[in-house]
Design an enzyme around this catalytic site. Structure first.
Site, PDB file in Angstrom:
ATOM      1  N   LYS A   1       0.843  -1.205   0.000  1.00  0.00           N
ATOM      2  CA  LYS A   1       0.000   0.000   0.000  1.00  0.00           C
ATOM      3  C   LYS A   1       0.875   1.251   0.000  1.00  0.00           C
ATOM      4  O   LYS A   1       1.816   1.354   0.774  1.00  0.00           O
ATOM      5  CB  LYS A   1      -0.901  -0.014   1.235  1.00  0.00           C
ATOM      6  CG  LYS A   1      -1.843  -1.225   1.258  1.00  0.00           C
ATOM      7  CD  LYS A   1      -2.633  -1.295   2.540  1.00  0.00           C
ATOM      8  CE  LYS A   1      -1.763  -1.643   3.712  1.00  0.00           C
ATOM      9  NZ  LYS A   1      -2.515  -1.916   4.955  1.00  0.00           N
TER      10      LYS A   1
ATOM     11  N   THR B   1      -7.436   9.296   9.584  1.00  0.00           N
ATOM     12  CA  THR B   1      -7.080   8.107   8.796  1.00  0.00           C
ATOM     13  C   THR B   1      -6.947   6.884   9.704  1.00  0.00           C
ATOM     14  O   THR B   1      -6.306   5.901   9.337  1.00  0.00           O
ATOM     15  CB  THR B   1      -5.747   8.330   8.054  1.00  0.00           C
ATOM     16  OG1 THR B   1      -4.757   8.719   9.025  1.00  0.00           O
ATOM     17  CG2 THR B   1      -5.865   9.390   6.980  1.00  0.00           C
TER      18      THR B   1
ATOM     19  N   GLY C   1      -7.398   3.526  11.124  1.00  0.00           N
ATOM     20  CA  GLY C   1      -8.023   2.264  10.700  1.00  0.00           C
ATOM     21  C   GLY C   1      -8.085   2.045   9.194  1.00  0.00           C
ATOM     22  O   GLY C   1      -8.743   1.105   8.741  1.00  0.00           O
ATOM     23  N   THR C   2      -7.396   2.876   8.408  1.00  0.00           N
ATOM     24  CA  THR C   2      -7.481   2.716   6.939  1.00  0.00           C
ATOM     25  C   THR C   2      -7.033   1.323   6.483  1.00  0.00           C
ATOM     26  O   THR C   2      -7.676   0.712   5.629  1.00  0.00           O
ATOM     27  CB  THR C   2      -6.626   3.757   6.181  1.00  0.00           C
ATOM     28  OG1 THR C   2      -5.399   3.882   6.860  1.00  0.00           O
ATOM     29  CG2 THR C   2      -7.282   5.091   6.092  1.00  0.00           C
ATOM     30  N   GLY C   3      -5.934   0.822   7.078  1.00  0.00           N
ATOM     31  CA  GLY C   3      -5.420  -0.493   6.676  1.00  0.00           C
ATOM     32  C   GLY C   3      -6.407  -1.599   7.027  1.00  0.00           C
ATOM     33  O   GLY C   3      -6.614  -2.536   6.245  1.00  0.00           O
ATOM     34  N   CYS C   4      -7.019  -1.474   8.209  1.00  0.00           N
ATOM     35  CA  CYS C   4      -7.996  -2.489   8.640  1.00  0.00           C
ATOM     36  C   CYS C   4      -9.180  -2.496   7.674  1.00  0.00           C
ATOM     37  O   CYS C   4      -9.644  -3.564   7.236  1.00  0.00           O
ATOM     38  CB  CYS C   4      -8.525  -2.172  10.046  1.00  0.00           C
ATOM     39  SG  CYS C   4      -7.246  -1.953  11.284  1.00  0.00           S
TER      40      CYS C   4
HETATM   41  O1  PXL Z   1      -4.855   0.203  12.099  1.00  0.00           O
HETATM   42  C1  PXL Z   1      -4.039  -0.715  12.747  1.00  0.00           C
HETATM   43  C2  PXL Z   1      -4.662  -1.260  13.998  1.00  0.00           C
HETATM   44  C3  PXL Z   1      -4.987  -2.577  14.052  1.00  0.00           C
HETATM   45  N1  PXL Z   1      -5.545  -3.151  15.139  1.00  0.00           N
HETATM   46  C4  PXL Z   1      -5.784  -2.423  16.229  1.00  0.00           C
HETATM   47  C5  PXL Z   1      -5.496  -1.089  16.238  1.00  0.00           C
HETATM   48  C6  PXL Z   1      -4.907  -0.480  15.097  1.00  0.00           C
HETATM   49  C7  PXL Z   1      -4.594   0.935  15.086  1.00  0.00           C
HETATM   50  O2  PXL Z   1      -4.814   1.667  15.996  1.00  0.00           O
HETATM   51  O3  PXL Z   1      -5.777  -0.385  17.319  1.00  0.00           O
HETATM   52  C8  PXL Z   1      -6.402  -3.080  17.423  1.00  0.00           C
END
Ligand code: PXL
Length: 272
Positions: free
Chosen positions: A181, A212, A214-217
């Site tokens: 990414k 932004t 949590g964008t990857g999640c």
């Molecule tokens: O975005 C990555 C991420 C993944 N998992 C948890 C997170 C975060 C970012 O804060 O808290 C539990």
């Protein structure tokens, strides 16, 4: 016989990830995204963070046995069609997840989460080593951002040709498909997919925003949902990326720090 009026969910996806009580990242974000993509979502927590949009205050891993028991319990009842992993916490949890992936044969999208949006650590070097050794060879797709791809490949990444070399190296280490990414690029956030030796790039416009979290999640959850609904990987990446861009553009501006995205219903995609 009278119909119950209930419709069976078309597809089922599972998130194996950390909990973010502020709801913007981790398994809370994954479940919201699954739901918006018309997929029945299940969630196995691996660790519990104490966090808000201002950052992570603490993180506590569940026991590997408890993670494994949750996976076995739902697998016997509602086997998922596709799964994704997020923060896995410690090497022993990576091992039980990798065992479950091997035994269940569920296609798994690995988001190799190393730090939060604020840069708080969510994985030790030992956990990253365990991901490389045990999970990477068993995943359907791995979705590192630039710092994660640099760590997994040992290649410093500044541009698209570095992204390609890093993806190839991660492929040599066992991953069948790699989506690097480009959100951390200085230029537009172009993603690069390396799959079965082929390379595709996915352009997008950069949206200036501090929201932004949590964008990857959300991206990996959207891809997982689309895979559970039997879309091709190409379609899944195109629609997931479009979804994340729109979710950043329309972020609700919640919290005192780096706020969550707008996890809206997709409107301009086949995923409706
Ligand atoms: O975005 C990555 C991420 C993944 N998992 C948890 C997170 C975060 C970012 O804060 O808290 C539990």
């Amino acid at each position: 016989m009278l119909d119950s009026g209930l419709t069976r969910p078309a597809a089922v996806a599972l998130s194996i990830a950390g909990s973010d009580p502020s709801g913007g990242a981790g398994l809370q974000a994954d479940l919201k995204t699954f739901h918006q993509f018309g997929v029945y979502g299940m969630a196995v927590p691996t660790l519990l963070t104490v966090q808000s949009t201002s950052g992570i205050e603490s993180s506590t891993c569940l026991s590997p046995a408890l993670v494994r028991a949750q996976l076995d319990c739902i697998q016997r009842d509602i086997p998922p069609v596709a799964a994704k992993t997020g923060a896995l916490g410690d090497p022993a949890i990576v091992s039980v997840v990798a065992d479950w992936v091997r035994e269940s044969d569920v296609p798994v999208i690995v988001d190799p989460v190393m730090t939060s949006t604020h840069g708080d650590s969510l994985a030790t070097d030992q956990t990253i080593d365990a991901i490389v050794e045990e999970l990477l060879p068993r995943c359907f797709l791995i979705t590192p951002n630039l710092p994660e791809a640099a760590k997994l490949s040992g290649i410093a990444i500044a541009d698209q040709s570095d992204m390609r070399r890093a993806a190839e190296r991660i492929g040599k280490r066992g991953a069948r498909r790699v989506l690097v990414k480009g959100g951390h690029l200085d230029s537009d956030p172009i993603d690069l997919l390396w799959a079965d030796g082929f390379v595709l790039t996915f352009p997008a416009e950069r949206i200036q925003s501090r929201h932004t979290h949590g964008t990857g999640c959300v991206l990996s959850a959207a891809i997982t949902a689309m895979m559970a609904r039997d879309y091709t990987l190409f379609d899944a990446v195109v629609h997931a990326k479009r979804y994340v861009t729109e979710a950043i553009r329309t972020a609700p501006g919640l919290g005192r720090g780096r706020g969550p995205l707008n996890l809206h219903a997709p409107t301009n995609s086949k995923a409706e």
